[in-house]
Design a protein around this motif. Structure first.
Motif, mmCIF file in Angstrom:
data_model
loop_
_atom_site.group_PDB
_atom_site.id
_atom_site.type_symbol
_atom_site.label_atom_id
_atom_site.label_comp_id
_atom_site.label_asym_id
_atom_site.label_seq_id
_atom_site.Cartn_x
_atom_site.Cartn_y
_atom_site.Cartn_z
ATOM 1 N N SER A 62 0.906 -1.107 0.040
ATOM 2 C CA SER A 62 -0.029 0.104 0.121
ATOM 3 C C SER A 62 1.070 1.286 -0.174
ATOM 4 C CB SER A 62 -0.932 -0.048 1.102
ATOM 5 O OG SER A 62 -1.932 0.979 0.974
ATOM 6 N N TYR A 63 0.517 2.242 0.253
ATOM 7 C CA TYR A 63 1.241 3.661 0.036
ATOM 8 C C TYR A 63 1.886 3.687 1.469
ATOM 9 C CZ TYR A 63 -2.499 5.404 3.115
ATOM 10 O OH TYR A 63 -3.549 5.679 4.424
ATOM 11 N N ILE A 246 -9.757 11.172 -5.754
ATOM 12 C CA ILE A 246 -9.720 9.778 -4.756
ATOM 13 C C ILE A 246 -9.181 10.022 -3.706
ATOM 14 C CG2 ILE A 246 -9.999 7.405 -4.788
ATOM 15 C CD1 ILE A 246 -11.777 8.220 -6.938
ATOM 16 N N GLY A 260 -7.751 -1.740 -2.673
ATOM 17 C CA GLY A 260 -7.227 -1.920 -3.938
ATOM 18 C C GLY A 260 -7.815 -3.213 -4.649
ATOM 19 N N MET A 279 -9.293 11.082 -13.007
ATOM 20 C CA MET A 279 -9.715 10.606 -11.738
ATOM 21 C C MET A 279 -8.183 10.425 -11.258
ATOM 22 S SD MET A 279 -12.350 7.533 -10.929
ATOM 23 C CE MET A 279 -11.681 6.140 -11.499
ATOM 24 N N GLU A 280 -7.916 10.810 -9.886
ATOM 25 C CA GLU A 280 -6.553 10.758 -9.329
ATOM 26 C C GLU A 280 -6.710 10.589 -7.966
ATOM 27 O OE1 GLU A 280 -4.141 14.199 -10.597
ATOM 28 O OE2 GLU A 280 -2.709 13.588 -9.546
ATOM 29 N N GLY A 281 -5.843 9.539 -7.593
ATOM 30 C CA GLY A 281 -5.979 9.097 -6.203
ATOM 31 C C GLY A 281 -4.738 9.943 -5.543
ATOM 32 N N PHE A 282 -4.829 10.422 -4.183
ATOM 33 C CA PHE A 282 -3.558 11.054 -3.411
ATOM 34 C C PHE A 282 -3.625 10.637 -2.025
ATOM 35 C CE2 PHE A 282 -5.802 14.362 -0.974
ATOM 36 C CZ PHE A 282 -6.970 14.185 -1.268
ATOM 37 N N ILE A 283 -2.601 10.925 -1.540
ATOM 38 C CA ILE A 283 -2.184 10.694 -0.099
ATOM 39 C C ILE A 283 -1.737 12.001 0.428
ATOM 40 C CG2 ILE A 283 -0.801 9.358 1.378
ATOM 41 C CD1 ILE A 283 -2.666 7.501 -0.149
ATOM 42 N N HIS B 241 2.659 7.443 -8.800
ATOM 43 C CA HIS B 241 2.423 8.462 -9.518
ATOM 44 C C HIS B 241 2.331 8.157 -11.168
ATOM 45 C CE1 HIS B 241 2.834 10.969 -6.160
ATOM 46 N NE2 HIS B 241 4.300 10.735 -5.978
ATOM 47 N N LEU B 270 -8.802 1.412 -7.139
ATOM 48 C CA LEU B 270 -8.137 1.730 -5.906
ATOM 49 C C LEU B 270 -6.595 1.792 -5.831
ATOM 50 C CD1 LEU B 270 -10.632 1.233 -2.987
ATOM 51 C CD2 LEU B 270 -10.089 3.486 -4.086
ATOM 52 N N SER B 271 -6.027 1.251 -7.186
ATOM 53 C CA SER B 271 -4.897 1.102 -7.061
ATOM 54 C C SER B 271 -4.286 2.831 -7.608
ATOM 55 C CB SER B 271 -4.341 0.521 -8.479
ATOM 56 O OG SER B 271 -2.881 0.667 -8.803
ATOM 57 N N LEU B 272 -5.356 3.576 -7.991
ATOM 58 C CA LEU B 272 -5.021 4.957 -8.296
ATOM 59 C C LEU B 272 -4.890 5.705 -6.895
ATOM 60 C CD1 LEU B 272 -7.985 5.918 -10.833
ATOM 61 C CD2 LEU B 272 -5.625 5.494 -11.066
ATOM 62 N N LEU B 273 -5.503 5.299 -5.934
ATOM 63 C CA LEU B 273 -5.322 5.722 -4.484
ATOM 64 C C LEU B 273 -4.017 5.115 -4.038
ATOM 65 C CD1 LEU B 273 -6.147 7.280 -2.238
ATOM 66 C CD2 LEU B 273 -7.661 5.274 -1.272
ATOM 67 N N ILE B 274 -3.646 4.214 -4.241
ATOM 68 C CA ILE B 274 -2.614 3.396 -3.228
ATOM 69 C C ILE B 274 -1.149 4.039 -3.995
ATOM 70 C CG2 ILE B 274 -1.193 1.434 -3.067
ATOM 71 C CD1 ILE B 274 -4.004 0.034 -2.732
ATOM 72 N N ASN B 275 -1.374 4.302 -5.330
ATOM 73 C CA ASN B 275 -0.176 4.781 -5.851
ATOM 74 C C ASN B 275 -0.326 6.115 -6.397
ATOM 75 O OD1 ASN B 275 1.338 1.998 -6.326
ATOM 76 N ND2 ASN B 275 -0.626 1.345 -7.232
ATOM 77 N N ARG B 276 -1.317 6.990 -5.777
ATOM 78 C CA ARG B 276 -1.275 8.270 -6.063
ATOM 79 C C ARG B 276 -1.024 8.512 -7.583
ATOM 80 N NH1 ARG B 276 1.595 7.491 -0.876
ATOM 81 N NH2 ARG B 276 3.640 8.212 -1.953
ATOM 82 N N ALA B 277 -1.894 7.684 -8.259
ATOM 83 C CA ALA B 277 -1.753 7.672 -9.601
ATOM 84 C C ALA B 277 -3.338 8.217 -10.405
ATOM 85 C CB ALA B 277 -1.816 6.072 -10.295
ATOM 86 N N ARG B 278 -2.957 8.636 -11.687
ATOM 87 C CA ARG B 278 -4.109 9.245 -12.393
ATOM 88 C C ARG B 278 -4.679 8.572 -13.576
ATOM 89 N NH1 ARG B 278 -1.605 14.751 -15.172
ATOM 90 N NH2 ARG B 278 -1.880 15.316 -12.969
#
Lengths: 342, 342
Positions: A62-63, A246, A260, A279-283, B241, B270-278
């Protein structure tokens, strides 16, 4: 030599399947060690309970490194310095940091932050001026790229992060901010107290109809804390060049126990193609070097009374496993904080 | 007065359900009108067949107006000017534009582009120097934000867009480019001709295992032309990223007949979240004002022999409905072009 202090700790006993249970933790008492050079001893007053904690309990990539079995459960916390072998801290200072779910901590001073309780009460440093505040700020402005005139939709709008997202968006020029919350009391709070322009009660409304009603011209920025069907409803109503930030997916964390690999997959993701949307995930940790910038602006709003916040403070260290569950059942109302009794 | 020219046209007769059928089109012959002021008459030599055409046949909201029932089917095409009432064009000029699925067109000169067949054959202006080229260029560099050292994965790698994505990525500093294609012949082409570093045969390999094997350290940029399980496999292997550029989802276009309401939903988002990806959708038309910039660079590579391209030219205007299907069955090999017989 100082008197021995009993330190009570919740340690991770096993990895939960689905919702965490009492037996996933061991409650342990051990004597608090003396501070070594550079360390500070803290009596913890408040412990921050956050959705992200569920992810930290899982094994696997995970992150952030998972909490190890037998380790003190990871958590942000705030407290009072007992004694210090770090030049920046002295007994009585109020501090916050990643102190864990325990009544006391011996902690490197370099990883501790001194806080000013004349500006805001200590629990606020776990909310609006803590991680939730930073998350809302950077998620809305940087990841979400909020622009003047935007229509903004936020899930978990009465929660620690969501409540701030909507208020920050309004301050920064959003034309309309709509929140999603569960139940009439939270929905009233979102509109009457937080000043959102519209609200959707996901427990009592058909979510797709409600999103179309509240955002008839579509959504420029959806700030997602929950995932699941609410994410799909938002995707179905994106505007051209919309952004989906996200931040979390609390509806999914306990489905398989593995962030995930969710139970729910967004059927409407091709709306990203049709609308050239992102759509972009961030921490929030990725923005750590910019916390001071956000904290300054948030603190200014807060001291001007322009930022509403609400803490849901539960008394009693021992209630930790049960109190944590409030996050996943939607029972908490505001930033969930555990108060350590003295 | 010039001799009457018969113009044969495929007009949309009804909206297809699933894969388009012969009866979804009417083949109509009508006399070609004279050019009015500002217009140009074109004898069409080549018609571009593209996955996006499937979406244009659907009713409902999308990034572009649907083709109306009874209208000539939309398509890019290239041909030869018959006569012109626009100052920039003269008989014999080679041109390209959105001329439609017909043997001739009367077209506004302002919307027509003159092309240089000394630099490349006419069909190339429907491929590497046309929409697929622009799509690959801006999708890789702008949406995909390709950076030096990136690991790049591309689906439909032997196709018009995918083949160029990989080559552009290598030119711009990708450390490793992996293609996904169907069958040994296409896979050999991707590595031996196009110079990709690795390839995955999605028809004969378990996609998740193969992505892990070819991208053991994960993916920085996934350029998605197909959607479905391949997208999920890519999501499961993102690096921190990472960017996912959603160019299309050809595996899904015929499932429900409605882009944006797919049969497949990405479980691993949700891999987008874990990896802060877009993950970002894009449409090449959004970059129209920058086509010249891309075309210059692509043409330079092409004339230096540094950009491999392959056209799959099918003879016979009347075969249009059947030839179009090759895109969706994966039968075409290279940029699919329909040659109009004279």
């Amino acid at each position: 030599m100082s008197q021995t202090i009993d330190n009570r700790q919740f340690r991770l006993a096993r990895r939960p399947k689905g919702l965490p249970e009492r037996d996933d933790f061991d409650l342990v008492t051990e004597p608090l060690a003396e501070a070594k050079d550079g360390e500070v001893r803290v009596a913890i007053d408040y412990i921050s309970l956050d959705p992200a904690m569920r992810g930290w309990m899982n094994a696997g990539k995970s992150y952030i490194k998972p909490v190890g079995i037998g380790e003190v459960m990871r958590a942000g916390a705030a407290g009072t310095v007992i004694d210090s072998k770090h030049p920046d801290f002295a007994a009585g200072d109020k501090v916050s940091g990643n102190l864990g779910v325990q009544t006391h901590a011996v902690f490197p001073g370099d990883e501790l932050r001194k806080v000013d309780t004349s500006l805001a009460d200590l629990p606020v440093y776990l909310g609006a001026l803590g991680m939730p505040g930073m998350t809302a700020y950077f998620g809305t402005l940087d990841v979400g790229q909020l622009a003047e005139g935007d229509v903004v939709l936020v899930s978990a709008a009465s929660g620690a992060v969501g409540a701030l997202v909507g208020q920050i968006a309004k301050k920064k020029g959003a034309s309309r901010v709509v929140g999603i919350a569960g139940g009439p009391e939270k929905c009233r709070y979102v509109v009457d107290e937080l000043g959102f322009d519209g609200v959707i009660d996901y427990k009592n409304e058909e979510i797709n109809d409600a999103v179309r009603r509240e955002c008839p011209d579509g959504i420029d920025l959806y700030f997602d804390n929950v995932g699941g069907e609410i994410l799909d409803a938002a995707l179905a109503n994106l505007r051209l060049h919309a952004r989906v930030a996200i931040c979390g997916a609390i509806s999914q964390y306990n489905v398989t126990g593995n962030v995930g690999d969710t139970g729910y997959a967004p059927r409407n993701y091709l709306s990203l193609l049709i609308n050239r949307a992102r759509m972009e995930g961030f921490i929030v940790f990725d923005f750590a070097d910019r916390y001071p910038e956000a904290a300054r602006e948030m603190a200014a709003w807060l001291s001007a009374g322009e930022l509403k916040h609400r803490e849901d403070i539960v008394e009693g260290f021992d209630t930790f496993p049960d109190t944590l569950l409030k996050l996943f059942t939607g029972e908490n109302f505001g930033k969930l904080v555990l108060a350590v009794e003295r």
